[in-house]
Design a protein around this motif. Structure first.
Motif, PDB file in Angstrom:
ATOM      1  N   GLU A   1       7.991   8.802   7.760  1.00  0.00           N
ATOM      2  CA  GLU A   1       8.706  10.055   7.568  1.00  0.00           C
ATOM      3  C   GLU A   1       8.392  10.561   6.178  1.00  0.00           C
ATOM      4  O   GLU A   1       8.667   9.882   5.190  1.00  0.00           O
ATOM      5  CB  GLU A   1      10.215   9.871   7.743  1.00  0.00           C
ATOM      6  N   LEU A   2       7.781  11.746   6.114  1.00  0.00           N
ATOM      7  CA  LEU A   2       7.367  12.340   4.846  1.00  0.00           C
ATOM      8  C   LEU A   2       7.828  13.782   4.793  1.00  0.00           C
ATOM      9  O   LEU A   2       7.841  14.468   5.812  1.00  0.00           O
ATOM     10  CB  LEU A   2       5.844  12.302   4.714  1.00  0.00           C
TER      11      LEU A   2
ATOM     12  N   SER B   1       8.533   9.546   0.221  1.00  0.00           N
ATOM     13  CA  SER B   1       9.360   8.555   0.903  1.00  0.00           C
ATOM     14  C   SER B   1       8.528   7.350   1.326  1.00  0.00           C
ATOM     15  O   SER B   1       7.373   7.495   1.733  1.00  0.00           O
ATOM     16  CB  SER B   1      10.005   9.180   2.144  1.00  0.00           C
ATOM     17  N   THR B   2       9.134   6.187   1.259  1.00  0.00           N
ATOM     18  CA  THR B   2       8.478   4.973   1.751  1.00  0.00           C
ATOM     19  C   THR B   2       9.045   4.563   3.112  1.00  0.00           C
ATOM     20  O   THR B   2       8.692   3.502   3.630  1.00  0.00           O
ATOM     21  CB  THR B   2       8.661   3.809   0.753  1.00  0.00           C
TER      22      THR B   2
ATOM     23  N   THR C   1       2.581   6.104  -2.389  1.00  0.00           N
ATOM     24  CA  THR C   1       3.628   7.133  -2.463  1.00  0.00           C
ATOM     25  C   THR C   1       4.119   7.337  -3.890  1.00  0.00           C
ATOM     26  O   THR C   1       4.743   8.352  -4.188  1.00  0.00           O
ATOM     27  CB  THR C   1       4.827   6.796  -1.562  1.00  0.00           C
ATOM     28  N   HIS C   2       3.834   6.376  -4.764  1.00  0.00           N
ATOM     29  CA  HIS C   2       4.193   6.498  -6.182  1.00  0.00           C
ATOM     30  C   HIS C   2       2.983   6.889  -7.040  1.00  0.00           C
ATOM     31  O   HIS C   2       3.041   6.835  -8.262  1.00  0.00           O
ATOM     32  CB  HIS C   2       4.831   5.197  -6.681  1.00  0.00           C
TER      33      HIS C   2
ATOM     34  N   LEU D   1       0.832  -1.206   0.000  1.00  0.00           N
ATOM     35  CA  LEU D   1       0.000   0.000   0.000  1.00  0.00           C
ATOM     36  C   LEU D   1       0.865   1.255   0.000  1.00  0.00           C
ATOM     37  O   LEU D   1       0.669   2.157  -0.811  1.00  0.00           O
ATOM     38  CB  LEU D   1      -0.909   0.004   1.233  1.00  0.00           C
ATOM     39  N   ILE D   2       1.843   1.316   0.890  1.00  0.00           N
ATOM     40  CA  ILE D   2       2.693   2.504   1.014  1.00  0.00           C
ATOM     41  C   ILE D   2       3.461   2.745  -0.279  1.00  0.00           C
ATOM     42  O   ILE D   2       3.513   3.883  -0.771  1.00  0.00           O
ATOM     43  CB  ILE D   2       3.637   2.370   2.227  1.00  0.00           C
TER      44      ILE D   2
END
Length: 124
Positions: A90-91, A68-69, A18-19, A13-14
């Motif tokens: 962390e984003l 960021s992943t 994030t992409h 999912l992440i």
């Protein structure tokens, strides 16, 4: 689904969110999605699936760099058709590093696992 499988599903999912993988995000988030975000001052903001899809599509259309992943997994539990994963992410938003605690609630609906609730709180 056991805890390790739930973590793997959350990693997938992440990566896809994030992409800005619009078709993936569309199918993995439930139509009854509620996202609750609490900022460092305690202000609460919410988002539904339509708003999330607009955000993801907007970033995709703008050719934004993937987010960021980087993720730290604290806890995962599954009980029948429900699951919960607690993580720190962390984003970088607006050039500022944000560390946030996330709780992701999964539910097995319509023959597949979907995110139904998500909350985030700024971690100082």
């Amino acid at each position: 689904m056991n805890s390790e499988q739930l973590i793997e599903l959350t990693k997938e999912l992440i990566y896809n969110a994030t992409h800005f993988n619009v078709p993936y995000v569309e199918q993995i988030y439930s139509d009854k999605l509620l996202i609750v975000k609490v900022d460092e001052n305690g202000a609460v903001d919410t988002m539904n699936k339509k708003q999330l899809m607009s955000f993801v599509q907007g970033n995709k259309d703008a050719n934004m760099e993937p987010l960021s992943t980087k993720t730290e997994y604290h806890y995962a539990v599954s009980d029948g058709d429900m699951g919960m994963v607690v993580i720190t992410r962390e984003l970088v938003f607006d050039g500022k590093l944000n560390r946030k605690f996330f709780t992701v609630i999964w539910e097995y609906l319509s023959g597949r696992w979907q995110v139904v609730k998500e909350s985030s709180v700024v971690r100082l």
